[in-house]
Each structure stands twice: as C-alpha cells, then as structure tokens.
Design an enzyme around this catalytic site. Sequence first.
Site, PDB file in Angstrom:
ATOM      1  N   SER A 142       0.812  -1.221   0.000  1.00  0.00           N
ATOM      2  CA  SER A 142       0.000   0.000   0.000  1.00  0.00           C
ATOM      3  C   SER A 142       0.849   1.276   0.000  1.00  0.00           C
ATOM      4  CB  SER A 142      -0.886   0.004   1.246  1.00  0.00           C
ATOM      5  OG  SER A 142      -1.456   1.276   1.447  1.00  0.00           O
ATOM      6  N   GLN A 164       0.436  -0.467  -4.725  1.00  0.00           N
ATOM      7  CA  GLN A 164      -0.877   0.201  -4.764  1.00  0.00           C
ATOM      8  C   GLN A 164      -0.667   1.693  -4.605  1.00  0.00           C
ATOM      9  OE1 GLN A 164      -2.454   1.470  -1.571  1.00  0.00           O
ATOM     10  NE2 GLN A 164      -3.828   2.594  -2.949  1.00  0.00           N
ATOM     11  N   TYR A 166      -2.243   5.481  -4.171  1.00  0.00           N
ATOM     12  CA  TYR A 166      -3.297   6.482  -3.986  1.00  0.00           C
ATOM     13  C   TYR A 166      -2.820   7.723  -4.713  1.00  0.00           C
ATOM     14  CZ  TYR A 166      -5.815   3.983  -0.240  1.00  0.00           C
ATOM     15  OH  TYR A 166      -6.559   3.088   0.472  1.00  0.00           O
ATOM     16  N   THR A 192      -5.843   2.888  -6.759  1.00  0.00           N
ATOM     17  CA  THR A 192      -7.123   2.814  -6.034  1.00  0.00           C
ATOM     18  C   THR A 192      -7.931   4.067  -6.320  1.00  0.00           C
ATOM     19  OG1 THR A 192      -6.153   1.395  -4.373  1.00  0.00           O
ATOM     20  CG2 THR A 192      -8.173   2.544  -3.744  1.00  0.00           C
ATOM     21  N   ARG A 201     -16.652   6.721   8.277  1.00  0.00           N
ATOM     22  CA  ARG A 201     -16.555   5.462   9.025  1.00  0.00           C
ATOM     23  C   ARG A 201     -16.963   5.743  10.465  1.00  0.00           C
ATOM     24  NH1 ARG A 201     -10.758   3.974   6.180  1.00  0.00           N
ATOM     25  NH2 ARG A 201     -11.614   3.960   4.073  1.00  0.00           N
ATOM     26  N   LYS A 274      -8.350  -0.156  -9.228  1.00  0.00           N
ATOM     27  CA  LYS A 274      -9.030  -0.843  -8.109  1.00  0.00           C
ATOM     28  C   LYS A 274     -10.211  -0.022  -7.624  1.00  0.00           C
ATOM     29  CE  LYS A 274      -8.050  -2.775  -3.476  1.00  0.00           C
ATOM     30  NZ  LYS A 274      -8.483  -1.842  -2.447  1.00  0.00           N
ATOM     31  N   HIS A 298     -13.769  -1.844  -1.537  1.00  0.00           N
ATOM     32  CA  HIS A 298     -12.867  -1.482  -0.447  1.00  0.00           C
ATOM     33  C   HIS A 298     -13.369  -2.077   0.886  1.00  0.00           C
ATOM     34  CE1 HIS A 298      -9.544   1.689  -0.001  1.00  0.00           C
ATOM     35  NE2 HIS A 298      -9.638   1.225   1.215  1.00  0.00           N
TER      36      HIS A 298
HETATM   37  C1  FNR Z   1      -7.903  -1.502   3.339  1.00  0.00           C
HETATM   38  N1  FNR Z   1      -7.958  -1.428   1.946  1.00  0.00           N
HETATM   39  C2  FNR Z   1      -7.031  -0.664   1.270  1.00  0.00           C
HETATM   40  N2  FNR Z   1      -7.074  -0.595  -0.091  1.00  0.00           N
HETATM   41  C3  FNR Z   1      -6.144   0.099  -0.770  1.00  0.00           C
HETATM   42  O1  FNR Z   1      -6.209   0.153  -1.999  1.00  0.00           O
HETATM   43  N3  FNR Z   1      -5.123   0.722  -0.097  1.00  0.00           N
HETATM   44  C4  FNR Z   1      -5.026   0.701   1.259  1.00  0.00           C
HETATM   45  O2  FNR Z   1      -4.106   1.266   1.838  1.00  0.00           O
HETATM   46  C5  FNR Z   1      -6.025   0.016   1.983  1.00  0.00           C
HETATM   47  N4  FNR Z   1      -6.005  -0.019   3.340  1.00  0.00           N
HETATM   48  C6  FNR Z   1      -6.921  -0.775   4.032  1.00  0.00           C
HETATM   49  C7  FNR Z   1      -6.846  -0.835   5.417  1.00  0.00           C
HETATM   50  C8  FNR Z   1      -7.728  -1.648   6.120  1.00  0.00           C
HETATM   51  C9  FNR Z   1      -7.614  -1.721   7.605  1.00  0.00           C
HETATM   52  C10 FNR Z   1      -8.687  -2.423   5.416  1.00  0.00           C
HETATM   53  C11 FNR Z   1      -9.610  -3.357   6.139  1.00  0.00           C
HETATM   54  C12 FNR Z   1      -8.770  -2.337   4.047  1.00  0.00           C
HETATM   55  C13 FNR Z   1      -8.952  -2.203   1.185  1.00  0.00           C
HETATM   56  C14 FNR Z   1      -8.410  -3.601   0.831  1.00  0.00           C
HETATM   57  O3  FNR Z   1      -7.407  -3.524  -0.154  1.00  0.00           O
HETATM   58  C15 FNR Z   1      -9.527  -4.502   0.285  1.00  0.00           C
HETATM   59  O4  FNR Z   1     -10.173  -3.858  -0.775  1.00  0.00           O
HETATM   60  C16 FNR Z   1     -10.542  -4.839   1.385  1.00  0.00           C
HETATM   61  O5  FNR Z   1      -9.861  -5.236   2.555  1.00  0.00           O
HETATM   62  C17 FNR Z   1     -11.467  -5.956   0.927  1.00  0.00           C
HETATM   63  O6  FNR Z   1     -12.473  -6.174   1.888  1.00  0.00           O
HETATM   64  P1  FNR Z   1     -12.413  -7.427   2.909  1.00  0.00           P
HETATM   65  O7  FNR Z   1     -12.513  -8.679   2.093  1.00  0.00           O
HETATM   66  O8  FNR Z   1     -11.109  -7.331   3.625  1.00  0.00           O
HETATM   67  O9  FNR Z   1     -13.581  -7.208   3.809  1.00  0.00           O
END
Ligand code: FNR
Length: 415
Positions: A142, A164, A166, A192, A201, A274, A298
């Site tokens: 990330s 990844q 941002y 992303t 949130r 993404k 996400h």
């Molecule tokens: C994320 N996700 C995320 N996505 C991304 O592109 N960059 C990031 O830095 C983060 N950081 C992040 C932190 C935390 C604590 C979570 C839970 C999620 C989203 C992640 O890549 C992914 O899309 C989700 O976690 C998918 O959902 P589930 O299956 O984990 O519920």
Amino acid sequence: MTDDSSNTPTDDPSEAFGPNRQREVYASGMLADLQPDLPISPDELREEAMQSLSEEAYAYVAGSAGGEDTKARNREAFARWRIVPRMLQDVAERDLSVELLDQELSVPVLLAPIGVQSIIHEDGEMATARAAQDLGVPFVSSSAASTRMEDVADELGDTTGWFQLYPSADRDVTASFLHRAEEAGYEAVVVTLDTPTMGWRERDVENAYLPFLDGEGVANYLSDPAFRESLDAPPEEDERAALWQFIEQFGDLSMDWDTIEFVREQTDLPVILKGILHPADAREAVERGVDGVVVSNHGGRQVDGAISAVEALPRIVDVVDDVGESGGTAADGFAVLFDSGIRRGADAIKALALGADAVLLGRPYVYGLAIDGEQGVREVCENFLADLDLTLALSGQDSVTELDESVVIDTEATN
Ligand code: FNR
C-alpha cells in the site's frame, strides 16, 4: 503448532495445499497433541484478533462506512451463487496457477493492499511480506504502508509484488511514487480509485481516531523527495506539520480519467484500476487500454449502501467480454481481479467461476498478523489456500483457469 513435530509430513507450498495442510494439522493433533495456533473460522479469527488490538485499531480494521450495510452485503451476496459439484472427474492433479499481465502466479490469490499495518503488529508490512515471500503468495503493498515501499520490496525478494497507488493531490508526489515503485522492482501498479477521500466510518469518527495523525502509515510519504520538497521544514524537525501536509495531499477529489493517463505516462508497469463497480467504468478502462481492474468496494469502507462486489462482478465481466467480442483488442489479456468479502475457499471459487482471474484476500490475513505476526499471516494463508484447493477438487475441478459460470448457479435468477 509452531514447533513442528518431525512426525508431521512436510508440505510443498506450491502444490497440493489442501491434502498436505490437512494431514499436517491432523497429524500434529493426533500424534503430538498440538492444535492449530490460530482459529480456523474467519469469524473466530476476527474475534481473537480483537484481543490483540487496541480498541481504536480494531475499529479501524474491522469497521466500514456508515451502518456497514455494504460490508455485510459483501458476505451475504455470496450465498446467492451455489457451487454445483461434478463427480468422477479425476482431480488427483490440480493446477492453482494463473497467468496475469504476462506474470505467472502460483496461486490465484494476492494479499490485498492494507495500509497502516504498524497499528496491527509491530512488524507490520515486513511480517506480511516475509510470510508472502515464504509461501510465494503475491503481495500488493500500500501507498499507506508503515514501511517504505523499497524495504517491503526487498523483503519480498523474488515473490511478486505490486504497488498500490493512492494518486496524490500533488502530482509530483504521484510521479515520484511511481518512479520509486518501478525502481524498487514492483511488477504492476494498482491505482485505487474509490478513496479520493476517506468514507464516513462511524466507528473511527466515534473514536476520533485517524492513525496517520499519529505518524502511522506515512513512511512512503515522509521518505519521499517530492513530498519533502513540499514541506517548509523536514518531518524530523516538524512532524506535526508534515502529517497535516499528508492529510492535505492524501486524496484528490478532482481525480478523473486524465489522472489515469498521467499515471500511465509516468510508468512502464502495467496499470490496474481498483474499486471498479460500474460496468460503464469497466468499459472505459478496457477501451482506454488499461491492463485490468479490481472489482472491489474497499471492503465496504467507502460508500455504505454500495452494491456488493460479488453482485457487481458478472456485469463487469460481461462488458469486458463484450468489448473483446466486438473486436476490441484491448480486452485481450485484460485482468479482472476481485476483492471485498473473500473469507473462505468457496468464496474464491465462486468469484473465479463468475469470471475473476484472481482474488485478493483482505482482512483475514491482517487478523492473522494481529494474533501472531508473520507466522499468523502464514497460517491464515495456508489455511485459506488449503480450503481453496480442497473445494476446487471436491467440486470436480482441477484447474482454476478453467472455472466458469457452469460451476455455479444463481439461485436468484428468474429464469
Ligand atoms: C484496506 N484497503 C485498502 N485498499 C487500498 O487500496 N489501499 C489501502 O491502503 C487500503 N487499506 C486498508 C486498510 C484496512 C484496515 C482495510 C480493512 C482495508 C482495502 C483492501 O485492499 C480490500 O479492498 C478490502 O480489505 C477488501 O475487503 P475485505 O474482504 O477485507 O472485507
């Protein structure tokens, strides 16, 4: 189960995950009275992780946007599709490998980009990268990692790493991140799109908790020459000002397709978008010659009330196929990845059958990280891959690339 008994069969992580893992667990239990260190059920895993995390960190990881309706739907929606197993198919040898973006992956699973892992375990992303490297499971690192992308890449060694991105409000920072990622050896960029700013949130708002303002998850920024250039004083002298500058630059609500063109001009790496949920966005991605998409919401952390990722997937696969069939060469080799709600092997099998080329495992592996660092990530991945391999075999399938719609039925289809 960490102090492996010599009575237990060793396993080669590249093949036969399921039976090997099962034998290892049962042999350890029956011969050496050793139970698995981590809970097996994803819900129990989450509950145990809660014990290892501060209240705020747990809320940050487990929480999603609004009333968390989309997060719940990500799971519920999987139930609509049911696997229809075939019998007598000779599945003694199975192939879990996939080819994506001209890269050979030994399993159809990547570890999702999850930022700020230092709030989850003191070893953070380095522990995750070590587990990924050990198992040969690709890791998407990330932008918001707690460790510099170069250090994560070093830890991954030969294991596939994607970066990844941002996109930052400051294009110099975006460009610098892309150049660093390429230099560090990452093999693709995952941009992303769904987080031009953070979702509402409720748990984090309630706790008034944002880890970045604690200096967590900002290593790529504080070490970045272009970011540092934008500061009046280096972060070592005025950390607070640097962190506020990060907050200013982190997202970019003016992001549009020009941003993607800018990204593609900055790098020779394949670019994957993404956060795609709408078929029109997928169509545009294919037509513009982007290399792939991750169908994702996400984990429900951005738009509460959004469609679940698994409900979005078939419509997106349809438009990608449609562009291909109408002669669009850009659709050749276009990768469709999937995340949001993957918890067990059957979820992955359903997503692959519905047209995903690979899935990203998210929260479960960081719950493993919370409980037992590198070993926890490894154990969660081993269990997940074992379940995936066994579910594949028991569904009468021997190759993940050959899974298609015929493997599942839509129990809500009207005809
Ligand atoms: C994320 N996700 C995320 N996505 C991304 O592109 N960059 C990031 O830095 C983060 N950081 C992040 C932190 C935390 C604590 C979570 C839970 C999620 C989203 C992640 O890549 C992914 O899309 C989700 O976690 C998918 O959902 P589930 O299956 O984990 O519920």
